[in-house]
Each structure stands twice: as C-alpha cells, then as structure tokens.
Scaffold this motif. Structure first.
Motif, PDB file in Angstrom:
ATOM      1  N   LYS B 267       0.792  -1.250   0.056  1.00 51.55           N
ATOM      2  CA  LYS B 267      -0.032  -0.003   0.063  1.00 51.55           C
ATOM      3  C   LYS B 267       0.964   1.351  -0.055  1.00 51.55           C
ATOM      4  O   LYS B 267       0.638   2.204   0.631  1.00 51.55           O
ATOM      5  N   GLY B 268       1.770   1.431  -0.829  1.00 49.86           N
ATOM      6  CA  GLY B 268       2.702   2.444  -1.006  1.00 49.86           C
ATOM      7  C   GLY B 268       3.434   2.898   0.151  1.00 49.86           C
ATOM      8  O   GLY B 268       4.351   3.909   0.125  1.00 49.86           O
ATOM      9  N   ILE B 269       3.496   1.899   1.129  1.00 52.47           N
ATOM     10  CA  ILE B 269       4.774   1.852   2.068  1.00 52.47           C
ATOM     11  C   ILE B 269       5.800   0.805   1.818  1.00 52.47           C
ATOM     12  O   ILE B 269       5.490  -0.281   1.788  1.00 52.47           O
ATOM     13  N   TRP B 270       7.165   1.446   1.971  1.00 49.67           N
ATOM     14  CA  TRP B 270       8.122   0.645   1.923  1.00 49.67           C
ATOM     15  C   TRP B 270       8.784   0.198   3.170  1.00 49.67           C
ATOM     16  O   TRP B 270       9.199   0.920   3.980  1.00 49.67           O
ATOM     17  N   PHE B 271       9.262  -0.833   3.458  1.00 49.82           N
ATOM     18  CA  PHE B 271      10.175  -1.458   4.357  1.00 49.82           C
ATOM     19  C   PHE B 271      11.438  -1.748   4.055  1.00 49.82           C
ATOM     20  O   PHE B 271      11.538  -2.801   3.204  1.00 49.82           O
ATOM     21  N   TYR B 272      12.477  -1.020   4.157  1.00 49.59           N
ATOM     22  CA  TYR B 272      13.780  -1.571   3.921  1.00 49.59           C
ATOM     23  C   TYR B 272      14.554  -2.169   5.163  1.00 49.59           C
ATOM     24  O   TYR B 272      14.680  -1.556   6.386  1.00 49.59           O
ATOM     25  N   GLN B 273      15.412  -3.284   4.710  1.00 48.67           N
ATOM     26  CA  GLN B 273      16.294  -3.975   5.965  1.00 48.67           C
ATOM     27  C   GLN B 273      17.282  -2.798   6.192  1.00 48.67           C
ATOM     28  O   GLN B 273      17.975  -2.542   5.116  1.00 48.67           O
ATOM     29  N   SER B 274      17.602  -2.420   7.429  1.00 43.60           N
ATOM     30  CA  SER B 274      18.341  -1.466   7.617  1.00 43.60           C
ATOM     31  C   SER B 274      19.457  -1.864   8.561  1.00 43.60           C
ATOM     32  O   SER B 274      20.737  -1.622   8.307  1.00 43.60           O
ATOM     33  N   SER B 275      19.152  -2.568   9.705  1.00 37.94           N
ATOM     34  CA  SER B 275      19.957  -2.614  10.710  1.00 37.94           C
ATOM     35  C   SER B 275      19.322  -4.037  11.526  1.00 37.94           C
ATOM     36  O   SER B 275      18.450  -4.571  11.190  1.00 37.94           O
ATOM     37  N   TYR B 276      20.074  -4.380  12.690  1.00 32.16           N
ATOM     38  CA  TYR B 276      19.565  -5.526  13.369  1.00 32.16           C
ATOM     39  C   TYR B 276      20.353  -5.503  14.718  1.00 32.16           C
ATOM     40  O   TYR B 276      21.448  -4.856  15.010  1.00 32.16           O
ATOM     41  N   GLY B 277      19.962  -6.328  15.451  1.00 33.15           N
ATOM     42  CA  GLY B 277      20.747  -6.077  16.986  1.00 33.15           C
ATOM     43  C   GLY B 277      19.939  -7.344  17.835  1.00 33.15           C
ATOM     44  O   GLY B 277      18.944  -8.071  17.512  1.00 33.15           O
TER      45      GLY B 277
END
Ligand code: HEM
Lengths: 279, 453
Positions: B267-277
């Motif tokens: 729905k037009g919202i993007w989720f980008y893998q950015s970090s982790y922990g």
C-alpha cells in the motif's frame, strides 16, 4: 594476486607513456610520441585484463563482484577510463601533444592507488546491488571526461598566454591551436556531463532501493551536486553568454577540482571531521 | 539603449531580471558554493555536540543562520525558489519563439539567409526549372531528407531538415528539473520517513517518524517472523534477512523475506532492511525429559526468571559460564519444589546425560544459549518518488537530445540565369557539431550534383 601485478605493470606503462609524451614535446619528435601512443594502447590492454582478472579472482574467493567498490579499485578504474578517453581524443583530434597533459593524471592516480590497500574485500550488504555497477561506471566515465577537459584547459591557458605575447617558440609552441584546445575543453564536458548526470541518477535510485531515500544531502551526494552545478554553469556560460577561451578554461579547471574533492576529498579530508566516509 | 532600459515598465524589468541567463549562472555558482557549508559542518546533530566544537558566539551565529540544518534553511530554500523561478521564466520566454521557428521554418533561401550560411555552393545547369526541381528533390530525399518545395514561378526553393528534436532538448531538460522538484515536494508533504525495530515474533502497527516525536499509523501491521544473519568467513556480515508478514484485518496478506537492497512494499509503504541487533538478553534452551527418557518438551530460561513446571516446581537459570572448569559451556539452574529447600546445580551443554545423577523425577539437559534478534527497518512512504524518476528519465533524454542531436537544414534555390541556364544554390547549416555536418554536407553536395548526370 595476479591482478595487482598487472595493475603495477599498468602503473609503469602509464609512467613510461607520460615520460615519452613529455620528452616528445620537448624534443619535438613525432616518433617518440607515436611510441607513447603504443604504450598507452598496451596499457589499455593490460589494465583491462587486470580488471577482468580481478573480477575473476573475486569469484574464486567466493565473493564475486565487480571491481569498482573500494578506493583502490575506483582509482584504477578511473585511470583506466582516463586512458581510454584520452586514446579516443587522440584519434579524433589527430594530435598527440595532449598526452603530455593527460597521461600524467592517469599515472599519478595509479601511483596513489599503489599506496592503498589492494586486497579484494567482501562486499557489505548495502553494496550488493546492480545499481552500484551502473552508478560507479557512469560516474567514473564522467570524471574521466572532466579530467581530460581540465588537461586541455591547462594547455589552453599556457598557449593563450604565449599567443598573446606573439612568440611561438619552445614547448608551448607545439601545443595545438587555441581554437582546438578551447573546442576540446567544451567537447569533453559535453560527454562528461551526461555521464555524471546518469551517475547521480543511478546513485539516487540505488540509495532509494537500499535506504528508502533518493537524496539525503550527505557530503558525497552534495559534492556530486556541486560538481554538476559547476558544469551546468559552464555550459550555460558557454552557450548563451559566449564564454570561450580563458574564462571557460578556468571554469573547467574549477569543475575538475570540485570533482577531485567529490571523489577523494570527501573520503580523505572530510572523514577526519565526520564519522562516515572510509574506503 | 540605457534610456530604453530605464523607460521599461517595472513589470518588464522584473521579467527581464528573471529570464536572464546571467542570473542563472550566478544562482548556480551561489548554490554550489553554499552547498559546501553543509559538507563541512556536520548536519542535524544534537546541540551538545556543536557546543563541544564551537565557541558560544559562533554557535549562536551559526544557529541563527540555520547552518546546522542548512539544506532546509529559509535562505537555501529561497535560493532554490529563485533558481526555479528563473528557470521557468527563461524557458517560458524562449519556448514560443523556438516553437515558431520550428513550425514555420525558413523554407526559402533568400539573400539575407544565404549570407549567414557558411556552407554554400553554386553552379549552373542546362534545362528547365521543373526538370531540375524534380531531380534535386529526389537527390535530396536520398542523400538527406525529403524536401519541401516552394514554387514561386520564376524561383523554386527546396528545404529539408533533420534532427528538429534537438531544439526541444533544452526544454525537456529544464522541464525535467521542475518535475523532479514537484516530485520532491509531493514526497515531503504527503510522505513520511520512519524507523522501527521489531523483535522476532512481534508485530507493529505504527512507526516513529524521523526527526520528530510523532508516530505514523500504518493502517496494517507488520510482523517479523524471523531474522537471520549470514557472515563471510572473516565474520563480516554478508547478508541479513528478515522474514516479514503484513497483517491486515487479522489475516496475513503478504509475506516476503527482505534483504538490504530488496525491500517489501505494501500500500505504498516501503520497508527496507536497515540494521539488526539482539532483542533483550539471551535465553537458555533446556530440554526436559522424564526419568525413563520420555521427552517432556523444552524450557526457555531468561536470566533469573522463574519458570513454573506444573506438578514439579519452579525452575530458574541463574548463571552461565562459557567454559566451566574446562568442560565447555554450562548453565547453573535453581529448582524450588514446594516444601523443600532450593536445589542448585550445573548443566553442561556437552554432557546432556549428566543430570541423571541427581536422580530426580525430571532430567534437564542444556541445549545452549539462544538470543532473540530484532530487525531494524527503515519505513518510507513517498508518493512523489515516481514523479522524481519520471523527471530523471526526461532529464537523461533531454540532455541526449540537446547534446547529441543536431538540427541540420539544407536549402536549394533554383532560378533562371542570364545565359538561359538554371542557376542552383545549395546551402546548409547545423545547430551543433558543425564539423560533422561539414562532412555530411560534402556528401549531400556530391549526391545532389550527381543527379541527372
Ligand atoms: C542545473 C540546472 C540546469 C540544467 C541541467 C540545464 C540544462 C540545459 C541544457 C542541457 C541546455 C542545452 C545546452 C545546449 O544546447 O548545448 C540548456 C540550455 C539553456 N538553458 Fe539551461 N539548464 C539548467 C538551468 C538553467 C536555468 C536556471 C536557466 C535560466 C535562465 C537556463 C537557461 C538556459 C538557456 C537560455 C539555454 C539555451 C537555450 C537555447 O539554446 O536556446 N538553464 N540548459
């Protein structure tokens, strides 16, 4: 690693070519400079092979990737582009005197590369993108165009000073005519500018795919924009206000200084101030 | 001249100011020089950090000039507005003139035009005007482009052109810049950028927005099913992956494993893998079995937290040693049964059967520590981004049109000469790359002259 040996050989060849062109210029000897051209062609073959070998070796190490992802690789790729760009110009303009002004740029770049870490490192996840290939290649072809332009601009300034004083002796007398140089300053930018534009666009596309923002005003991005704006100013000054000759040459040199800053300065100078940067 | 300038109505003077290319060059240079500031002064840092670097007065001055967020400062935005107005006015001013020239080309080679053309050739031929008109039209068509014929009775003009598109390159390029700005503004007004950490197994429905205290409601929720990390032999991260599900109305509507450079979009919202922990502390995995060996399941013991085992008692992990007395990793466990004193003992990961020696109703074996991870996601909605890409595509096309195409024009004039023959004038011009056109013109010359031979 055999790729590094080939790159070292390339460095030597660039050095030899620069020396030959300079000697040819002083001795006014066409044979020596023709020999220089052959050395350049040989260097083109060797450095192309070196890039290929490095690519292949990275696959053998299980981290296969295009060889343009750290400072060492970008320097050798830049030198490779400058050499190729130069050979095209030499062919097109039928004059070899440019070599004395352009090949030293390729040689200095390779010398600088030799002092950097030449090992093949694995790619961090953010760099694993096809956009990276398109981005780096377009940027560096653009930079190479600007380098050749700046070389021609320096020649122009030397020549123009001499023409003004009506002497045509010595080395400078052998340079191509002011008109040719002025034309070359402009034409190389005509090639460099679209490539830089494509470089900035592919960089933005990549950033958008990796982080969700196509522009975030980080120093590298900002400097590439600065370079782009300087050359846009150059083009407009030239086309609509008739800036030729000296002013155009000065602007081309300023643009190339900005390019060097964008390429090296951001990593080497500004990284002292900021936490980002690095290779 | 100067008088004329002074007597211009103010509106024209304002217009002339905004259409000037001199202004454009000055603005471009000012933009590039001021942009340097933000690459030297680190942007958007907490004030304490600046206080450490700069004297108080310098800090106050720089803060006043918004140098700590200069790319969003009023004066930088004003420069961008000036640049855009300048670009728009200049383009609007020139476009109609160019359009007229393209729509109504000079199809006749009159004497005024002829004087301005450096490439020209003239010769005479025996025969009639009509005859040569037909022959040269055909020759031009095959060696250059199909000509337009203007027959004026005693004179005939042929006109042919190629590469008209090059005249539009400038306008496509300039328009593309404005389109990119529109896209950027839309993205800033109607989009958002956020960042969220989601522990494995958990879901979120809203994310904190960057650069503010607000949160953004997603309208659905996003769950991190699992996170995994792959490393190179050197230990450097090679890839990190999040298995994500989009949950809407209680149902999973989309599932995708994302990695850096391969986001998920819903729905037009993007989720980008950015970090982790690591999410919270590690938990110890302890397998439980009956005395006879029947497995009873397993326990996940967080540090010092009681876990109740029905019909048995309370189990608690209290200590962990990576290498206890040279026997490898071990976990110290405390068991409290109702009405009995607490018992404490060690479980060795490498010796799962050792606990039988305690001769209790349940046998524990330590399976190692597991840590729950969280994934860090960059979340973005940018309804303007496709407009930006459209602008970028147009810019590339426009620059190529402007730089690498050339508007080439060729004229032929046929008129009766005094000696009864037909006088022919061939002339041409190109908007750029004249050298290349000179070569082409020679070919056209040969082609035309060869006609009817
Ligand atoms: C960074 C922004 C800009 C870019 C990338 C750009 C790009 C271009 C390009 C590619 C050309 C064609 C050059 C050629 O024909 O060789 C051009 C021409 C021109 N530009 Fe721009 N431009 C920019 C900003 C501006 C601004 C702000 C103005 C405002 C006055 C302007 C006015 C002109 C004019 C008058 C021409 C010449 C048109 C002609 O040949 O008739 N440009 N520009």
């Amino acid at each position: 690693m055999s790729n590094v040996i080939l790159f070292n050989l390339t460095t030597v060849l660039f050095g030899v070519a620069s020396a030959l062109y300079l000697v040819a210029l002083y001795a006014n000897n066409e044979k020596i400079s023709a020999f220089g051209s052959w050395v350049c062609i040989l260097a083109a073959v060797v450095s192309t092979a070196a890039l290929g070998v490095r690519w292949y070796e990275s696959y053998q190490m299980g981290i296969g990737r295009i060889p343009v992802t750290n400072l060492y690789e970008s320097l050798v790729f830049f030198a490779w582009s400058v050499n190729l760009f130069y050979l095209v110009v030499e062919k097109k303009y039928g004059s070899r005197t440019f070599g004395a002004f352009v090949m030293p740029i390729a040689f200095a770049t390779m010398l600088f590369a030799v002092y950097n870490d030449s090992s093949i490192q694995p790619l961090v996840p953010a760099l694993q993108s096809y956009w990276l290939h398109a981005h780096v290649i377009t940027c560096f072809v653009g930079y190479a165009g600007f380098a050749v332009s700046a070389g021609a601009a320096v020649m122009y300034l030397l020549k123009a000073r001499q023409e003004a004083s009506h002497v045509s002796e010595g080395v400078v007398g052998l340079l191509p005519a002011c008109k040719t140089l002025d034309d070359l300053v402009y034409r190389t930018i005509i090639w460099g500018f679209p490539f830089l534009t494509a470089g900035i666009i592919t960089g933005a596309a990549w950033a958008n795919y990796a982080w969700g923002t196509y522009w975030s005003w980080d120093p590298k991005e900002t400097w590439s924009l600065i370079v782009w704006l300087v050359y846009a100013a150059f083009l407009h000054a030239r086309i609509t206000r008739g800036w030729h000759g000296k002013r155009a040459a000065v602007l081309s040199i300023a643009g190339f200084l900005a390019t060097v800053m964008c390429y090296l300065g951001v990593n080497l100078v500004l990284s002292g101030l900021h936490s980002y940067g690095g290779g | 001249m100067a008088d004329e300038k002074r007597t211009l109505p103010p509106i024209d003077r304002v217009w002339n100011f905004f259409i000037s290319v001199k202004l454009a060059i000055i603005t471009l240079i000012i933009l590039s020089v001021t942009s340097i500031i933000g690459t030297i002064i680190e942007q958007n840092q907490p004030p304490e950090k600046y206080h450490q670097i700069y004297e108080d007065w310098a800090f106050a001055l720089m803060d006043r000039l918004t140098l700590f967020d200069m790319y969003h400062s009023w004066w930088f935005l004003l420069l961008l507005v000036l640049f855009t107005v300048n670009l728009s006015c200049c383009t609007l001013d020139r476009f109609p003139k160019m359009w007229k020239v393209v729509r109504n080309p000079r199809t006749k080679l009159d004497e005024n035009l002829e004087k301005t053309l450096s490439l020209a050739d003239r010769w005479k031929k025996k025969g009639t005007l009509q005859d040569w008109t037909a022959k040269y039209s055909a020759a031009l068509s095959s060696s250059f482009a199909k000509p337009m014929v203007t027959d004026e009775g005693n004179e005939v003009h042929l006109y042919a052109e190629t590469g008209v598109a090059s005249r539009f390159g400038v306008y496509v390029t300039h328009l593309s810049i404005i389109i990119i700005f529109i896209g950027a503004i839309l993205g800033n007004v109607f989009g958002f950028k956020g960042f969220v950490n989601i522990p494995e197994g958990e879901a979120v429905a809203e994310v904190p927005v960057r650069g503010g205290d607000q949160t953004q409601d997603l309208g659905f929720s996003i769950r991190c099913n699992a996170f995994s990390l792959e490393t190179y032999p050197s230990g450097q991260p090679k890839a990190y992956k999040s298995d994500l599900s989009v949950i809407e109305g209680g149902r999973e509507v989309l599932r995708k494993t994302i990695v850096v450079n391969d986001p998920l979009q819903y729905k037009g919202i993007w989720f980008y893998q950015s970090s982790y922990g690591q999410a919270g502390g590690a938990t110890a995995q302890v397998a439980v079995a009956r005395k006879d060996g029947t497995p009873m399941g397993s326990l996940a013991l967080a540090a010092n937290e009681d876990v109740r085992v029905d019909g048995y008692g309370i189990v608690r992990g209290v200590n962990y040693d990576q290498d206890l007395q040279g026997n490898g990793p071990a976990l110290q466990v405390v068991v409290e049964k109702p009405g009995q004193p607490a018992a404490s003992f060690w479980l060795y990961q490498g010796r799962p059967d050792l606990d039988r020696q305690r001769n209790d109703s349940l046998v524990f074996s330590f399976g190692g520590l597991a840590s729950k991870m969280y994934t860090g996601l960059q979340v973005a909605k940018d309804p303007g981004v496709n407009i930006v890409w459209l602008g970028c595509a147009l810019m590339t096309i426009g620059i190529i049109m402007a730089f690498f195409l050339s508007h080439q024009r060729v004229w032929v004039r046929l008129s009766p000469a005094q000696d009864g023959r037909v006088e022919v004038v061939l002339a041409g011009s190109a908007s750029r790359n004249r050298l290349a056109f000179e070569k082409r013109f020679e070919k056209i010359q040969t082609g035309v002259k060869a006609a009817g031979q």
